[in-house]
Design an enzyme around this catalytic site. Structure first.
Site, PDB file in Angstrom:
ATOM      1  N   SER A 150      44.270  -3.414  42.277  1.00 29.69           N
ATOM      2  CA  SER A 150      44.192  -3.910  43.655  1.00 29.69           C
ATOM      3  C   SER A 150      45.430  -4.694  44.056  1.00 29.69           C
ATOM      4  O   SER A 150      46.059  -5.364  43.231  1.00 29.69           O
ATOM      5  CB  SER A 150      42.953  -4.794  43.827  1.00 29.69           C
ATOM      6  OG  SER A 150      41.779  -4.064  43.574  1.00 29.69           O
ATOM      7  N   SER A 182      40.297  -9.321  37.298  1.00 32.94           N
ATOM      8  CA  SER A 182      39.320 -10.054  36.487  1.00 32.94           C
ATOM      9  C   SER A 182      39.829 -10.251  35.070  1.00 32.94           C
ATOM     10  O   SER A 182      40.228  -9.292  34.407  1.00 32.94           O
ATOM     11  CB  SER A 182      37.993  -9.294  36.447  1.00 32.94           C
ATOM     12  OG  SER A 182      37.465  -9.131  37.730  1.00 32.94           O
ATOM     13  N   GLU A 265      34.306   3.229  35.412  1.00 31.29           N
ATOM     14  CA  GLU A 265      33.800   1.976  35.975  1.00 31.29           C
ATOM     15  C   GLU A 265      32.506   2.210  36.749  1.00 31.29           C
ATOM     16  O   GLU A 265      31.535   1.461  36.614  1.00 31.29           O
ATOM     17  CB  GLU A 265      34.860   1.363  36.902  1.00 31.29           C
ATOM     18  CG  GLU A 265      34.442   0.039  37.510  1.00 31.29           C
ATOM     19  CD  GLU A 265      35.569  -0.646  38.256  1.00 31.29           C
ATOM     20  OE1 GLU A 265      35.497  -1.866  38.429  1.00 31.29           O
ATOM     21  OE2 GLU A 265      36.525   0.040  38.668  1.00 31.29           O
ATOM     22  N   SER A 383      34.740   0.012  47.136  1.00 35.14           N
ATOM     23  CA  SER A 383      33.832  -0.555  48.131  1.00 35.14           C
ATOM     24  C   SER A 383      32.646   0.378  48.402  1.00 35.14           C
ATOM     25  O   SER A 383      32.684   1.575  48.105  1.00 35.14           O
ATOM     26  CB  SER A 383      34.594  -0.806  49.442  1.00 35.14           C
ATOM     27  OG  SER A 383      34.971   0.428  50.025  1.00 35.14           O
ATOM     28  N   GLU A 385      31.764   1.549  51.146  1.00 35.28           N
ATOM     29  CA  GLU A 385      32.180   2.612  52.056  1.00 35.28           C
ATOM     30  C   GLU A 385      32.845   3.760  51.303  1.00 35.28           C
ATOM     31  O   GLU A 385      32.617   4.948  51.609  1.00 35.28           O
ATOM     32  CB  GLU A 385      33.139   2.049  53.115  1.00 35.28           C
ATOM     33  CG  GLU A 385      32.507   1.083  54.098  1.00 35.28           C
ATOM     34  CD  GLU A 385      32.228  -0.302  53.514  1.00 35.28           C
ATOM     35  OE1 GLU A 385      31.468  -1.054  54.133  1.00 35.28           O
ATOM     36  OE2 GLU A 385      32.782  -0.622  52.438  1.00 35.28           O
TER      37      GLU A 385
END
Length: 415
Positions: A150, A182, A265, A383, A385
């Site tokens: 990201s 993370s 993931e 996301s 979406e």
């Protein structure tokens, strides 16, 4: 003792399960008490710990992984060539059943990312000895790796990333910024996506690399979350030089590598059903507050219970019938984030002001950590979406959304 020395491909599932159960009992792991677990599991969706406390949690977890691996109970389904035990999926399922009956260390996202996402990705793109040598330490818990995907300017459109990598002889020089990473403050390596060709459409000009986080030019800055913890980080890369041997996959095929990692993931996202509290804790809250006597709240609670039971059925079905569509993980993730939202709405209605005022009463204000953290998983791992688009296109066969930048060189896309 190596896994190959303690387990063989001909060991029956029953014998393997018995050996695993004996190992846990002999090494001091207590039998799991569901009632005690229901009251002791935290409600936090993301870790809300001081640095030293989080590091201690990770070390406890990796110590267990190391001992388990050395006993032949780690990387059960991996080939021996990659440091695994070379056993079948049935053995992995048996181990999971055995482990579910013992109090094992608390999971941590960084360790899960290492074992379930990055190590499998390196196995798929088995390109160089240098990268292959990372796999066994990852499986054993000796080495941890995060995702450097990201970026601040990319949002959910990961393919528009701007971190650049330029070729310099046998090396690559990387400059850019990653965010929402993370566990980066505890990791030794990161799987990174960088733009290597700005003159082709955005999906085609990306290359994947493994980057050592102690390399010169790498800076990790923890981000304070609204829930109080610092699980996420910004990672700045300034002229970071790495050898071409650290490249994952072919030049320009980083998007393909990214989809591989993201596929792992999504497949594992729905497994973390106890993140943010358990169903038993929700029921316990309902009884303690008298919410079960309210007809409206009782119906909301019934919806929460039904959603969790359906998730258990879906998990059992997935285990019996492997997904061949490539979107099973997307569907499970959407269902999981939906359950998190259901719990947030329910506990908000039950607790009202007690959710935002800490009056010292146990099991009330604690739910704030769930409510503040749950929305984050609507973004993490792709996301909601994006998941819906994948399901619409790959499962339902609907036409893809119009994309004006699909054939436009990345350099010419307005930003």
């Amino acid at each position: 003792m190596t896994p190959a020395a303690t387990a063989t491909a001909v060991e029956s599932v029953e014998d393997f399960a018995a050996r695993a159960s004996s190992w846990y009992a002999d090494h001091g792991f207590a039998r799991r008490d569901p009632q005690r677990e229901a009251s002791s599991t935290g409600m936090a969706v993301f870790h809300d710990l001081a640095f030293d406390e989080e590091l201690a949690l990770i070390r406890q977890l990796t110590d267990w992984l190391r001992a388990r691996y050395d006993a032949g109970l780690g990387a059960v389904g991996w080939p021996e060539a990659f440091g695994g035990a070379g056993l079948a999926h049935a053995h992995e399922a048996a181990l999971a059943r055995v482990e579910s009956g013992f109090d094992v260390p608390t999971p941590h996202e960084l360790v899960s990312v290492t074992l379930r996402l990055i190590a499998p990705t390196l196995r798929v793109y088995d390109r160089t000895p240098e990268m292959r040598e990372l796999i066994t330490p990852m499986l054993r818990g000796d080495l941890l790796a995060c995702q450097l995907f990201s970026e601040p300017g990319a949002g959910s459109d990961l393919a528009s990333l701007a971190t650049r990598a330029r070729r310099d002889g046998d090396d690559w020089v990387i400059t850019g910024q990653k965010v929402w990473t993370s566990g980066a403050q505890f990791a030794q390596w990161g799987e990174l996506l960088a733009r290597t060709d700005p003159d082709v459409p955005k999906h085609r000009g990306i290359t994947a690399f493994m980057v050592p986080l102690d390399a010169e030019g790498v800076e990790v800055r923890p981000l304070r979350q609204m829930s109080g913890g610092s699980s996420f980080n910004e990672v700045f890369l300034t002229e970071v030089r790495i050898p071409d041997a650290y490249r994952v996959g072919e030049v320009g095929e980083g998007w393909k590598v990214a989809l591989t990692t993201l596929g792992f993931e999504r497949d594992s996202s729905g497994e973390a059903t106890a993140v943010g509290g358990t169903l038993d804790q929700v029921v316990e809250l309902s009884r303690a507050t008298g919410a079960v006597e309210d007809p409206v709240l009782r119906q909301m609670l019934a919806d929460v219970v039904i959603a969790h039971r359906l998730a258990e059925i879906a998990t059992a079905r997935d285990a019996a019938t492997p997904d061949t569509t490539g979107v099973g993980g997307s569907m499970r993730k959407l269902q999981w984030t939906g359950r998190l939202a259901q719990i947030s709405e329910y506990v908000g209605e039950v607790l009202e002001a007690d959710l935002v005022v800490d009056d010292g009463e146990s099991g009330t204000f604690d739910w704030t950590e769930h409510v503040l953290g749950a929305p984050g998983y609507r973004i993490a791992g792709g996301s909601d979406e994006v998941q819906r688009n994948l399901i619409a296109e790959r499962w339902l066969g609907l036409p893809a959304e119009p994309r004006g930048d699909k054939t436009t060189p990345w350099r010419d896309i307005p930003r």
